[in-house]
Design a protein around this motif. Structure first.
Motif: not given
Length: 248
Positions: A120-121, A168-169, A171-174, A194
């Motif tokens: 997971e990010r 972008d970071d 929006l891509a996070a878990d 988010a």
């Protein structure tokens, strides 16, 4: 004795069923399962069984000798990770003298961090550089639970263009941990963008009307961005624990 977790208990019961150990041996091992008295502290042996994570050691209010005994008890019973937070220099010295060196960062002392990093990010974001000590505590706690957090620092709303460069970071996070003092507005900004869980940490950074973090705390709990989780002031450890529960 090995760590008190579900795989260990299942193995012990399998050994009993197969006749490799007798009932007296099993009873002797289970007798110390709940906790151990190390003099002034009752060390929780099976918190990982109940909660999925072992007991952490909070440094303030404990003597260096107590910290050393508690950490040694956890390590001697195969428990890991073992994390001590808000540790003083004397506490770290006493622990390391008894059990050997650990990872000493952000006022924390860590033993037996997982070798495997979870997929997971997780982002740990700060509004300002002054919020870094709290973010550092959060990051090392996340590491103890297997997360290699991505750090994004100094992207508060006073210079919103800096945050927009990292959308972008987000929006891509878990999961995202937002660490902010002053008026705590960054948590609402992230929460409004988010889709991932957002855990907000108010910090005691700010001027007089910041009230040592109370203003940020109230602003975060009153956020118009629905679903933002808020932990206590300066509680980077608690934010990491919240992420670990959410992503369990």
């Amino acid at each position: 004795m090995s760590a008190v977790d579900e795989p260990t208990l299942r193995a012990l019961l399998d050994d009993l069923a197969a006749g490799r150990v007798d009932a007296d041996t099993v009873i002797a091992r289970l007798r110390t399962l709940p906790f151990a008295d190390v003099g002034g502290a009752l060390v929780d042996h099976h918190r990982a069984l109940r909660q999925g994570r072992p007991e952490a050691v909070f440094g303030p209010g404990k003597s260096p000798e107590q910290c050393a005994r508690i950490v040694a008890e956890l390590l001697d019973n195969g428990i890991g990770p073992v994390l001590m937070t808000r540790a003083s220099a004397d506490q770290v010295k006493a622990v390391e003298a008894l059990v050997g060196p650990g990872v000493h960062e952000a006022g924390c002392l860590l033993y037996r961090a997982p070798d495997r990093v979870r997929p997971e990010r997780v982002l740990v974001m700060t509004a300002g550089t002054a919020d870094l000590p709290v973010a550092d505590e959060c990051a090392i706690t996340l590491r103890a639970y297997g997360f290699d957090a991505v750090r994004i620092t100094d992207v508060g709303v006073a210079g919103l263009h800096r945050f927009l460069d990292r959308v972008d970071d987000v929006l891509a996070a878990d999961a995202v941990v937002v660490v902010a003092g002053m008026e705590g507005a960054l948590a609402s900004v992230v929460g409004g963008l988010a889709a991932a869980p957002v855990v907000a940490v108010p910090t005691s950074v700010g001027y007089g009307s910041g009230l040592d973090g109370v203003t940020a705390l109230l602003a975060m709990t009153a956020s118009c961005a629905s679903g933002v989780t808020v932990v206590g002031i300066d509680n980077g450890f608690g934010a990491a624990c919240a992420v670990a529960r959410i992503l369990r």
